[in-house]
Design an enzyme around this catalytic site. Structure first.
Site, PDB file in Angstrom:
ATOM      1  N   ALA A  14      -1.962  -6.662  -7.402  1.00 22.21           N
ATOM      2  CA  ALA A  14      -0.736  -7.287  -8.002  1.00 22.21           C
ATOM      3  C   ALA A  14      -0.131  -6.324  -8.962  1.00 22.21           C
ATOM      4  O   ALA A  14       0.403  -6.721 -10.103  1.00 22.21           O
ATOM      5  CB  ALA A  14      -1.081  -8.648  -8.675  1.00 22.21           C
ATOM      6  N   ASN A  16       2.404  -2.433  -9.124  1.00 20.94           N
ATOM      7  CA  ASN A  16       3.817  -2.604  -8.920  1.00 20.94           C
ATOM      8  C   ASN A  16       4.432  -2.672  -7.675  1.00 20.94           C
ATOM      9  O   ASN A  16       5.260  -3.137  -7.323  1.00 20.94           O
ATOM     10  CB  ASN A  16       4.215  -1.117  -9.398  1.00 20.94           C
ATOM     11  CG  ASN A  16       4.219  -0.891 -11.038  1.00 20.94           C
ATOM     12  OD1 ASN A  16       4.392  -1.959 -11.618  1.00 20.94           O
ATOM     13  ND2 ASN A  16       3.911   0.436 -11.540  1.00 20.94           N
ATOM     14  N   ILE A  17       3.426  -2.097  -6.687  1.00 20.82           N
ATOM     15  CA  ILE A  17       3.600  -2.280  -5.264  1.00 20.82           C
ATOM     16  C   ILE A  17       3.553  -3.732  -4.975  1.00 20.82           C
ATOM     17  O   ILE A  17       4.434  -4.467  -4.250  1.00 20.82           O
ATOM     18  CB  ILE A  17       2.937  -1.558  -4.273  1.00 20.82           C
ATOM     19  CG1 ILE A  17       3.092  -0.051  -4.558  1.00 20.82           C
ATOM     20  CG2 ILE A  17       2.996  -1.891  -2.845  1.00 20.82           C
ATOM     21  CD1 ILE A  17       2.047   1.139  -3.774  1.00 20.82           C
ATOM     22  N   ASP A  38      -5.665 -10.573  -7.399  1.00 20.42           N
ATOM     23  CA  ASP A  38      -6.153  -9.287  -8.396  1.00 20.42           C
ATOM     24  C   ASP A  38      -7.182  -9.466  -9.099  1.00 20.42           C
ATOM     25  O   ASP A  38      -7.342 -10.784 -10.009  1.00 20.42           O
ATOM     26  CB  ASP A  38      -4.857  -8.614  -9.009  1.00 20.42           C
ATOM     27  CG  ASP A  38      -5.193  -7.207  -9.500  1.00 20.42           C
ATOM     28  OD1 ASP A  38      -4.201  -6.516  -9.005  1.00 20.42           O
ATOM     29  OD2 ASP A  38      -6.067  -6.874 -10.159  1.00 20.42           O
ATOM     30  N   ASN A 100     -12.679   4.243  -4.239  1.00 21.25           N
ATOM     31  CA  ASN A 100     -11.690   3.357  -3.484  1.00 21.25           C
ATOM     32  C   ASN A 100     -12.414   2.814  -2.218  1.00 21.25           C
ATOM     33  O   ASN A 100     -11.932   1.733  -1.721  1.00 21.25           O
ATOM     34  CB  ASN A 100     -10.664   4.026  -3.099  1.00 21.25           C
ATOM     35  CG  ASN A 100      -9.451   3.920  -4.585  1.00 21.25           C
ATOM     36  OD1 ASN A 100      -9.924   3.248  -5.435  1.00 21.25           O
ATOM     37  ND2 ASN A 100      -8.339   4.707  -4.349  1.00 21.25           N
ATOM     38  N   THR A 124      -3.752   1.332  -0.085  1.00 24.47           N
ATOM     39  CA  THR A 124      -4.791   2.289  -0.825  1.00 24.47           C
ATOM     40  C   THR A 124      -5.042   3.708  -0.318  1.00 24.47           C
ATOM     41  O   THR A 124      -5.267   3.937   0.888  1.00 24.47           O
ATOM     42  CB  THR A 124      -6.144   1.487  -0.852  1.00 24.47           C
ATOM     43  OG1 THR A 124      -5.852  -0.133  -1.243  1.00 24.47           O
ATOM     44  CG2 THR A 124      -7.061   2.121  -2.010  1.00 24.47           C
ATOM     45  N   ASN A 125      -5.450   4.568  -1.161  1.00 26.42           N
ATOM     46  CA  ASN A 125      -5.474   5.927  -0.911  1.00 26.42           C
ATOM     47  C   ASN A 125      -6.571   6.332  -1.173  1.00 26.42           C
ATOM     48  O   ASN A 125      -7.245   5.791  -2.032  1.00 26.42           O
ATOM     49  CB  ASN A 125      -4.121   6.819  -1.599  1.00 26.42           C
ATOM     50  CG  ASN A 125      -2.954   6.832  -1.138  1.00 26.42           C
ATOM     51  OD1 ASN A 125      -2.871   7.051   0.075  1.00 26.42           O
ATOM     52  ND2 ASN A 125      -1.767   6.917  -2.012  1.00 26.42           N
ATOM     53  N   HIS A 180      -1.224  11.190   5.908  1.00 24.71           N
ATOM     54  CA  HIS A 180      -0.248  10.940   4.823  1.00 24.71           C
ATOM     55  C   HIS A 180      -0.386  12.008   3.743  1.00 24.71           C
ATOM     56  O   HIS A 180      -1.184  12.101   3.079  1.00 24.71           O
ATOM     57  CB  HIS A 180      -0.555   9.597   4.164  1.00 24.71           C
ATOM     58  CG  HIS A 180       0.465   9.120   3.183  1.00 24.71           C
ATOM     59  ND1 HIS A 180       1.891   9.340   3.197  1.00 24.71           N
ATOM     60  CD2 HIS A 180       0.210   8.757   1.786  1.00 24.71           C
ATOM     61  CE1 HIS A 180       2.555   8.955   2.216  1.00 24.71           C
ATOM     62  NE2 HIS A 180       1.629   8.506   1.341  1.00 24.71           N
TER      63      HIS A 180
END
EC number: 1.1.1.37
Length: 317
Positions: A14, A16-17, A38, A100, A124-125, A180
């Site tokens: 939850a 900014n994106i 979240d 991650n 997610t990166n 990406h």
């Protein structure tokens, strides 16, 4: 899947994106119900109230709720995953990958438990590796797991090209392949302005290769440029809009062609990896991988991108 009049979409993360995406989906009324989840429960509930009150002003009856309990995502038609940590100073690439990956694994297991029939969009990166983690740990079929990257990269390329040529961005259609990041591959032969391929515009003198090279490089560094300018954050409006674009094609079964990180099983000469390629997104999720013929030069750049992704996946412990 239910129609857009009754579709439920859950957003895990939850920040900014997630907040921007909730507002966009609520304002467009593409879905009927939104759930934000979240680990920071209080922040999530505050964002739900803020977005919900904004939607009231827009006359939107999209129902929005949220908290920290994954049970709330039960029976979702789609789940968007933005949760994760950004790379911090002193953190190695492997540290970010494994941190991650653990976050995504936990989310994947909860999606498998509560919404095994959902389409999962990963943000997610590092993106392509995290989509692979979602696929591996959720057990969902490959057509139900996809990563958001190419849509954003294409939007950035279109924006910069339209600004450079002083034309409407709606006149520009861009297509990118690969991962990406620095090895993102814009396909100039398949990218057009007013229906005219960029390569033809170069040959006719309307564009020159140096200008295009600069636009491509700025596109590759698009996220980094925004981070440097914001200083305390990263891009969120454009990533959220990219997710909304994907969700609309899915929920409304529009079967739009767009570049996404999708599972390859022989297409483009790649197997068992998620890589950015053009796909058709409809009510079944990723309904088809669209294969474009590549030149030897394009294939070489694409192969480099694939090997970088393969290395990232291999580095996950």
């Amino acid at each position: 899947m239910r129609s857009s009049r009754s579709a439920k979409v859950s957003l895990v993360g939850a920040g900014n994106i997630g907040g921007a995406l909730a507002h966009m989906l609520g304002a467009s009324q593409v879905v009927k119900e939104l759930v934000l989840v979240d680990v920071a429960g209080g922040m999530t509930e505050g964002k739900v109230l803020d977005v919900g009150q904004a939607l009231a002003l827009l006359g939107s009856d999209v129902y929005i709720t949220g908290g920290s309990d994954y049970a709330a995502i039960e029976h979702s038609d789609a789940v968007v995953v933005t949760a994760g940590i950004p790379r911090k100073e002193g953190m190695s690439r492997e540290d970010l990958l494994n941190t991650n990956a653990a976050v995504v694994r936990n989310i994947a297991e909860n999606i498998a438990k509560y919404s095994p029939g959902a389409l999962v969009i990963v943000v997610t990166n590092p993106l392509d590796a995290m989509v692979w983690c979602m696929y591996k740990y959720s057990g969902l079929p490959a057509n139900r797991v996809v990563g958001m990257a190419g849509v954003l990269d294409s939007a950035r390329f279109s924006f910069f090209l339209a600004r450079h040529m002083n034309v409407s961005v709606s006149s520009v259609s861009a297509m990118v392949l690969g991962g990406h990041g620095d090895l993102m591959l814009p396909l100039l032969r398949y990218s057009t302005v007013g229906g005219v391929p960029v390569e033809s515009l170069i040959e006719s003198g309307r564009l020159n290769r140096d200008d295009i090279a600069a636009i491509v490089e700025r596109t590759r560094k698009g996220g980094e440029e925004i981070v440097k300018l914001l200083k305390t954050g990263s891009a969120y409006c454009a990533p959220a809009a990219s997710c909304a674009h994907m969700l609309e094609s899915y929920v409304r079964d529009k079967r739009s062609i767009m570049p996404c990180s999708a599972y390859l099983d022989g297409q483009y000469g790649v197997r068992d990896l998620f890589v950015g390629v053009p796909v058709i997104i409809g009510e079944k999720g990723v309904e088809e991988v669209v294969e474009f013929p590549l030149t030897a030069e394009e294939q070489a750049v694409f192969d480099q991108s694939v090997e970088l992704i393969r290395g990232s996946v291999s580095a996950i412990s």
